[in-house]
Design a protein around this motif. Structure first.
Motif, PDB file in Angstrom:
ATOM      1  N   ARG A   1      34.126  43.247  47.500  1.00 21.91           N
ATOM      2  CA  ARG A   1      33.030  43.541  48.546  1.00 21.91           C
ATOM      3  C   ARG A   1      33.399  43.186  49.964  1.00 21.91           C
ATOM      4  NH1 ARG A   1      28.098  40.548  45.523  1.00 21.91           N
ATOM      5  NH2 ARG A   1      27.313  42.333  44.547  1.00 21.91           N
ATOM      6  N   SER A   2      34.413  42.295  50.095  1.00 18.25           N
ATOM      7  CA  SER A   2      34.951  41.928  51.433  1.00 18.25           C
ATOM      8  C   SER A   2      35.821  43.051  51.955  1.00 18.25           C
ATOM      9  CB  SER A   2      35.450  40.635  51.436  1.00 18.25           C
ATOM     10  OG  SER A   2      36.589  40.684  50.641  1.00 18.25           O
ATOM     11  N   GLY A   3      36.328  43.724  51.213  1.00 19.07           N
ATOM     12  CA  GLY A   3      37.322  44.834  51.350  1.00 19.07           C
ATOM     13  C   GLY A   3      38.605  44.352  51.126  1.00 19.07           C
ATOM     14  N   GLU A   4      39.022  43.241  50.689  1.00 25.78           N
ATOM     15  CA  GLU A   4      40.396  42.489  50.410  1.00 25.78           C
ATOM     16  C   GLU A   4      40.996  43.616  49.493  1.00 25.78           C
ATOM     17  OE1 GLU A   4      42.192  38.134  49.166  1.00 25.78           O
ATOM     18  OE2 GLU A   4      40.306  38.465  50.247  1.00 25.78           O
ATOM     19  N   PHE A   5      40.308  43.958  48.585  1.00 26.26           N
ATOM     20  CA  PHE A   5      40.841  45.113  47.562  1.00 26.26           C
ATOM     21  C   PHE A   5      41.095  46.388  48.088  1.00 26.26           C
ATOM     22  CE2 PHE A   5      40.551  48.034  43.997  1.00 26.26           C
ATOM     23  CZ  PHE A   5      41.912  47.985  43.506  1.00 26.26           C
ATOM     24  N   ARG A   6      42.062  47.048  48.444  1.00 28.80           N
ATOM     25  CA  ARG A   6      42.115  48.145  49.213  1.00 28.80           C
ATOM     26  C   ARG A   6      42.523  49.303  48.474  1.00 28.80           C
ATOM     27  NH1 ARG A   6      44.693  44.737  52.662  1.00 28.80           N
ATOM     28  NH2 ARG A   6      46.756  45.436  51.911  1.00 28.80           N
ATOM     29  N   GLY A   7      42.760  49.098  47.140  1.00 32.43           N
ATOM     30  CA  GLY A   7      43.169  50.246  46.133  1.00 32.43           C
ATOM     31  C   GLY A   7      44.511  50.393  46.193  1.00 32.43           C
ATOM     32  N   ASP A   8      45.271  49.533  46.570  1.00 34.47           N
ATOM     33  CA  ASP A   8      46.707  49.889  46.636  1.00 34.47           C
ATOM     34  C   ASP A   8      47.335  49.606  45.171  1.00 34.47           C
ATOM     35  OD1 ASP A   8      46.728  50.187  49.465  1.00 34.47           O
ATOM     36  OD2 ASP A   8      47.067  47.981  49.647  1.00 34.47           O
ATOM     37  N   SER A   9      46.650  49.041  44.243  1.00 33.23           N
ATOM     38  CA  SER A   9      47.103  48.989  42.916  1.00 33.23           C
ATOM     39  C   SER A   9      45.983  49.097  42.058  1.00 33.23           C
ATOM     40  CB  SER A   9      47.527  47.513  42.593  1.00 33.23           C
ATOM     41  OG  SER A   9      46.453  46.650  42.889  1.00 33.23           O
ATOM     42  N   ALA A  10      46.029  49.291  40.711  1.00 29.59           N
ATOM     43  CA  ALA A  10      44.680  49.804  39.836  1.00 29.59           C
ATOM     44  C   ALA A  10      44.032  48.345  39.892  1.00 29.59           C
ATOM     45  CB  ALA A  10      45.319  49.813  38.561  1.00 29.59           C
ATOM     46  N   VAL A  11      42.406  48.607  39.675  1.00 30.96           N
ATOM     47  CA  VAL A  11      41.703  47.613  39.730  1.00 30.96           C
ATOM     48  C   VAL A  11      41.955  46.607  38.628  1.00 30.96           C
ATOM     49  CG1 VAL A  11      39.179  46.917  39.480  1.00 30.96           C
ATOM     50  CG2 VAL A  11      39.883  49.005  40.307  1.00 30.96           C
ATOM     51  N   GLY A  12      42.660  46.912  37.346  1.00 34.21           N
ATOM     52  CA  GLY A  12      43.141  46.218  36.366  1.00 34.21           C
ATOM     53  C   GLY A  12      43.958  45.204  36.641  1.00 34.21           C
ATOM     54  N   THR A  13      45.009  45.709  37.576  1.00 37.99           N
ATOM     55  CA  THR A  13      46.079  44.869  37.964  1.00 37.99           C
ATOM     56  C   THR A  13      45.765  43.759  38.851  1.00 37.99           C
ATOM     57  OG1 THR A  13      47.599  46.721  37.677  1.00 37.99           O
ATOM     58  CG2 THR A  13      48.542  44.924  39.126  1.00 37.99           C
ATOM     59  N   PHE A  14      44.864  44.288  39.700  1.00 39.96           N
ATOM     60  CA  PHE A  14      44.184  43.359  40.926  1.00 39.96           C
ATOM     61  C   PHE A  14      43.385  42.302  40.025  1.00 39.96           C
ATOM     62  CE2 PHE A  14      40.165  42.313  43.436  1.00 39.96           C
ATOM     63  CZ  PHE A  14      40.956  41.807  44.556  1.00 39.96           C
ATOM     64  N   ILE A  15      42.826  42.439  39.166  1.00 39.48           N
ATOM     65  CA  ILE A  15      41.893  41.403  38.383  1.00 39.48           C
ATOM     66  C   ILE A  15      42.783  40.545  37.567  1.00 39.48           C
ATOM     67  CG2 ILE A  15      39.968  40.984  36.714  1.00 39.48           C
ATOM     68  CD1 ILE A  15      38.603  43.371  37.976  1.00 39.48           C
ATOM     69  N   TYR A  16      43.797  41.009  37.039  1.00 38.58           N
ATOM     70  CA  TYR A  16      44.696  40.477  36.169  1.00 38.58           C
ATOM     71  C   TYR A  16      45.392  39.325  36.956  1.00 38.58           C
ATOM     72  CZ  TYR A  16      48.960  39.348  33.534  1.00 38.58           C
ATOM     73  OH  TYR A  16      49.986  38.761  32.828  1.00 38.58           O
ATOM     74  N   THR A  17      45.684  39.944  38.487  1.00 34.95           N
ATOM     75  CA  THR A  17      46.504  39.005  39.307  1.00 34.95           C
ATOM     76  C   THR A  17      45.735  37.704  39.491  1.00 34.95           C
ATOM     77  OG1 THR A  17      47.456  40.728  40.024  1.00 34.95           O
ATOM     78  CG2 THR A  17      47.710  38.557  41.316  1.00 34.95           C
TER      79      THR A  17
END
Lengths: 176, 210
Positions: A52-68
């Motif tokens: 929501r805050s835009g911290e996830f910019r889509g540089d990686s897959a959503v799955g990788t982002f959530i896994y991290t």
């Protein structure tokens, strides 16, 4: 100011990743840890906030982002727990008897279904899963190739899913 | 059908036959691939059922269950007696033929209980709540001439070592990772010289006092 990704359906994301996060948390902390569900909710809430805050910019897959996020939060939990436990002994948490009984019933039905499989599938499951022989040793004893060992475990799985699907919620996933 | 390349590693992951790096990559993949996640969930359930009830599933009376079904329908035909006699003779031959005692075909000797697979073996120490991090793992060996693989695991820790004795030192770097208050589990598997699994111990649990 970064913008939230409008193409991510947050409800759908939560539905897809809740079981995956739960799997990783339970595997890491042990299935009887009473905090696992709270931890899963925290991780999901953190992921939603970051998207929501835009911290996830889509540089990686959503799955990788959530896994991290998941592995970092688990590491934080273990660090925090070990700090707390150095000073205050934690009382042991009794297991939920209803949940245990349900799980045991599921395992019993699944065991019965395994017992009813054709001998060639049972033999693979006995050597490879029960006796925990290597894939190569299992193959050698059965006179098949190591690749066939994997194929037979996967096919046995399909047979079990077909037979037990309705009785085993944890064996049935959307899209089956 | 799941044609993903990671699919063939599902059992390696569940049976702890992956390096820490591969495990990390595999878990990250699970967060992206619904089909592999489904495979892992299903295989995990079957593995749990087999580990818990394998003693019953693979017991010899389970193997001869079809013969009991024949007799329930009434007087069995003559070929059923002939088949039973042949099965008994085959079982005797398999039991006494030296070539079948280790590594020859599917092992027909069942484990004695649900919890202990292969033969039985006991972990001696460490177990329960300990005042400090243990320096070694010790067990009662099954018999002479076996190799032992010991695995120790807990949150953020997975280590295994091999020895021919009934004791193994925990390396200092692994010992340093043991956190007070966290539960750790260890287990021993005994292997015959030809590589066949001879015995498996129950999981022994310990925790360092906070």
């Amino acid at each position: 100011m970064p913008l939230a990704r409008p193409d991510i359906d947050l409800d759908q994301m939560a539905e897809e990743f809740r079981p995956k996060i739960g799997f990783k948390v339970r595997r890491q902390l042990g299935p009887s840890n009473p905090d696992w569900e709270d931890l899963v909710n925290e991780i999901l809430a953190q992921a939603v906030d970051k998207i929501r805050s835009g911290e996830f910019r889509g540089d990686s897959a959503v799955g990788t982002f959530i896994y991290t996020i998941t592995i970092r939060r688990i590491a934080d939990y273990i660090r925090h727990k070990s700090r707390v436990l150095r000073h205050v002994p934690e009382p042991s948490t009794p297991a939920d008897p209803a949940e245990d009984a349900e799980r045991e019933q599921q395992l019993l039905r699944l065991a019965d279904a395994v017992a009813a499989l054709a001998p060639k599938y049972k033999a693979v499951l006995e050597l490879y899963y029960f006796r925990e022989l290597s894939r190569e040793e299992t193959a050698r004893r059965l006179g098949i190739s190591p690749a066939q060992v994997s194929e037979r475990t996967h096919y046995a799985q399909r047979l079990l899913r077909r037979r037990l699907g309705g009785d085993f919620p944890f064996l049935v996933r959307p899209g089956d | 059908m799941n044609n993903c390349l990671f699919r063939r590693r599902v059992d390696d992951y569940l049976l702890d036959r992956m390096s820490a790096d591969d495990k990390g990559r595999f878990e990250e993949h699970l967060f992206q691939c619904g089909r592999c996640f489904r495979d892992v969930s299903e295989h995990e359930a079957v593995l749990a059922a087999v580990r818990k009830h394998g003693g019953r599933i693979f017991a010899p009376d389970a193997r001869t269950a079809p013969a009991r079904r024949i007799s329930r329908r009434g007087f069995p035909p003559a070929w059923a007696y002939a088949a039973s006699a042949a099965a008994v003779l085959l079982a005797i031959w398999i039991g006494f033929h030296p070539g079948n005692r280790d590594g020859g075909g599917v092992p027909l000797t069942p484990p004695s209980s649900d919890a202990i697979r292969g033969g039985s073996m006991e972990g001696i120490a460490p177990a329960g709540v300990l005042p400090a991090a243990p320096s070694a793992l010790e067990w009662k060996p099954a018999e002479e001439g076996l190799d032992y693989t010991v695995s120790l695991s807990g949150p953020g820790l997975a280590w295994s070592g091999r020895t021919a004795a009934g004791r193994i030192e925990i390396p200092p770097d692994i010992r340093a990772k043991l956190v007070p208050g966290i539960e750790y589990r260890w287990k021993v598997r005994a292997f015959a010289p030809q590589g066949g699994l001879a015995a498996v111990s129950r999981e022994t649990v310990f925790r360092i006092a906070p």
